[in-house]
Write an enzyme that holds these catalytic residues in place. Sequence first.
Site, PDB file in Angstrom:
ATOM      1  CD  GLU A 269     -23.218 -12.894 -20.629  1.00  0.00           C
ATOM      2  OE1 GLU A 269     -23.745 -12.065 -19.534  1.00  0.00           O
ATOM      3  OE2 GLU A 269     -23.560 -13.234 -21.926  1.00  0.00           O
TER       4      GLU A 269
ATOM      5  CG  ASP B 294     -19.417  -7.702 -25.275  1.00  0.00           C
ATOM      6  OD1 ASP B 294     -19.935  -8.756 -26.029  1.00  0.00           O
ATOM      7  OD2 ASP B 294     -19.399  -7.581 -24.478  1.00  0.00           O
TER       8      ASP B 294
ATOM      9  CG  ASP C 142     -23.897 -10.736 -25.337  1.00  0.00           C
ATOM     10  OD1 ASP C 142     -24.101 -10.334 -24.642  1.00  0.00           O
ATOM     11  OD2 ASP C 142     -24.838 -10.889 -25.458  1.00  0.00           O
TER      12      ASP C 142
HETATM   13  C1  NOJ Z   1     -25.301 -10.412 -21.784  1.00  0.00           C
HETATM   14  C2  NOJ Z   1     -25.230  -8.323 -21.926  1.00  0.00           C
HETATM   15  O1  NOJ Z   1     -23.750  -8.665 -20.613  1.00  0.00           O
HETATM   16  C3  NOJ Z   1     -25.822  -7.780 -21.771  1.00  0.00           C
HETATM   17  O2  NOJ Z   1     -25.765  -6.848 -20.639  1.00  0.00           O
HETATM   18  C4  NOJ Z   1     -26.623  -7.600 -22.259  1.00  0.00           C
HETATM   19  O3  NOJ Z   1     -27.947  -7.264 -21.817  1.00  0.00           O
HETATM   20  C5  NOJ Z   1     -27.510  -8.578 -22.578  1.00  0.00           C
HETATM   21  N1  NOJ Z   1     -26.498 -10.004 -22.703  1.00  0.00           N
HETATM   22  C6  NOJ Z   1     -28.230  -9.143 -24.188  1.00  0.00           C
HETATM   23  O4  NOJ Z   1     -27.279  -8.644 -25.506  1.00  0.00           O
END
Ligand code: NOJ
Length: 587
Positions: free
Chosen positions: A273, A106, A216
Site C-alpha cells: 500500500e 494482510d 498495509d
Molecule cells: C490502511 C488500511 O487500509 C486502513 O483501513 C487502516 O485504517 C490503515 N491502513 C491503518 O492500518
Amino acid sequence: MREEIAMEQRMDWWKDSLVYQIYPRSFQDSNGDGIGDINGIRQRLGYLKELGVDVIWLSPVYQSPNDDNGYDISDYQAIMEEFGTMEEFDLLLKEAHDLGMKLVMDLVVNHTSDEHPWFRESRKSRENPYRDYYVWKEPKTGLLDPEGGPGAPPNNWGSRFRGSAWEWDEATGMYYLHMFSKKQPDLNWENPKVRQEIYRMMSWWGKKGIDGFRMDVISMLSKNQDYPDGEIKDGNPYGDGLPYYANGPRIHEFLQEMNREVLSKFDWMTVGEGVGVGPGEALDYAGFQTNELNMMFHFEHVEISPGPYGKWNNNPADLVELKQVLSRWQTELEGKAWNSLFWENHDYPRAVSRFGSDDPKYRELSAKMLAICLYLMKGTPYVYQGQELGMINCPFTKLSDYRDIEIFRVYHEMVEEGDVPHEEMMTYIHHTGRDNARTPMQWDDSPCAGFTTGIPWIPVNPNYKEINGEEQQNRKDSVYWFYKNLFQFRKHSRVIKEGTYRLLLPDHPGIFAYERWREEEGLLVACNFTAQYQELPIPDLTEGKMILGNYGDGGDRKGLRAYEGIVWERQNPLAAGKSCSDSPSHP
Ligand code: NOJ
C-alpha cells in the site's frame, strides 16, 4: 533494456490473476452474531470460484481489539475470536487451495495494537527490553500541550485519523508515535529486533501455505529520524508529516532485507500500500529489477478532486484529471513495473457512486462502463466485495449509523471543534467516508441481505432488495455476469495482458478513450462518463469488430450513449497497408 523486456514478458501467476478483496467483518456471518466470519467465507468460496476469482485477499483476521476493524493487531499469530479459530482458518486455506484459488493475507506492520504484548511491555518503563520496539520521544519543553501533557508533542504531525500523531503516556512521562489512532502505536523499524520478529511471523504464515501479503501502509515504515515539523496546510491545525514518514530514508533497505529474509523464499504475490507513492516511487518499490515487492497500490485516482478539507469533500470527480492519473501510471510503469488495477477497497467509497451514477436508470450501465474502463488496462485486476454487483454508497443520515473511527474523529475535529456545519459534514461523509464500502455484502433479498440472521454490526444498505447477488446471478444482463464475462475475456486476451497503452482524447471532459496494442493486435476502449450522448471524434471506428459493450448492442459508432462503454478491435494501420500518416492521432 533486454532484461527489462524479459522480466515484463515473464507471466508470473500474480500478473494473470483476478484478485478479490474480502473485508471479513462484512462478508458473511455464519453464526448469527452480526459479524462476518471465517466460516462465512468458507460458505461462499463456491461463489468466488464461479465468478472467476484466482486470488482472495483477506483484510486482517488476526486477534485485535478492533479499534480500527482489525488493522490494530494484538496477536499476529492468532485469529480474532469474532471471526473464528485457527483451525477454521486452516480449513479455509485448504478449501480455497482445493478449488484452485490462492489466499493472500494482510500484513499490518507499521503499527500494532496498544494491546499487543510488545506495547504493554514497552510502556511499562523506560528500561523495559521492549521500549525500543516503538517510537518514544521526550516532550518539547516550554510549550503548551494541546493534548494536556506537560510540554508540547515532539513535533506537529497530525495522525492520519486527525488529531496529533503523538500520545502522552503518563506512566513514563514520554510521548509515543501513532500515525493512526492512539490505539495503533507505530513500531520502531530502526530496531533490528522488531524487523526480525516481523520476518519470523511472516515466515510462520508462509510455512502454513499462504500465498502472499498485501502490505498495509508499507511506504511508511521508515521515518525521518529528525522528526521535523510538517507544513501547516489549510483546514488542518496539524502539520503534514507525509514528506517525513512516507518513502523514508531506509525504506528500501528494510524491504530489500525483508525480501532477502522472507519474500524470496516463497512463491508469493506481494502488493504494497503506497501512501505518498507516485509512479516514480513505485518503480523503486516494485520495478522488475528491484528485489522488493511485486506491485504497489496507489491512490492518486481515487483521491482526485480534493476540496479545502482534502479527502472530505463532495466534489464530482474530474474526468480529465482521472485520465491523466491513470494514464500516467500505465505509461510510466510500461516495461518497468506492473500496475494494480482497482476502483474500490475498504477505505474508499463505492466506485459507482464516485465515478458513475447511483441513479437507478444508470447504475448498472455505469458499473459496467467502469469495469470496461479500468480492467482493459494493463495490470493485475482487483475487485472489492460487492463491486461485482454494482453496490453503491450507503444512504445513512445519522452519524450513529456509522462505525468507522476515522469518521468519528474527523467529525469531532471539523464539526465539534471546528466550524464545519453538521449537514455539510454529513454530505462529505456520505461522499467519501470509508463505511460506504463496509456495509454488509448483499447476497439476496432475505432480511439483512442474507448477510446475517442476527443484528448486523453496521446497518445493511436498504437497497438490498434491488441490488443483491442472487438476483444478479439469475439475470444474464446483470453487473455480476458482466464482470464474470469480462474477466473470462481478459484471461484469453494477450493484448489486454501485454499490450501497450495510449490515451486518446486527453482533454475531452466526458469520454475516457484509449488504445492497447500488441504487435498487430489492437483494441480501442471508449467510455462515456456522463449521462449525455457524446460524439466520438475518433476516425476509423467502422473498421474494427465490436468486442464488448455495456448496452448489449453494437452502438452507432459515431458516439456514445449515457455511460456507454465499448471495446472495438483496432486495425493496425501498417498491417492494413496504410501509411503511418493515416495513423489515428490525438485530436
Ligand atoms: C490502511 C488500511 O487500509 C486502513 O483501513 C487502516 O485504517 C490503515 N491502513 C491503518 O492500518
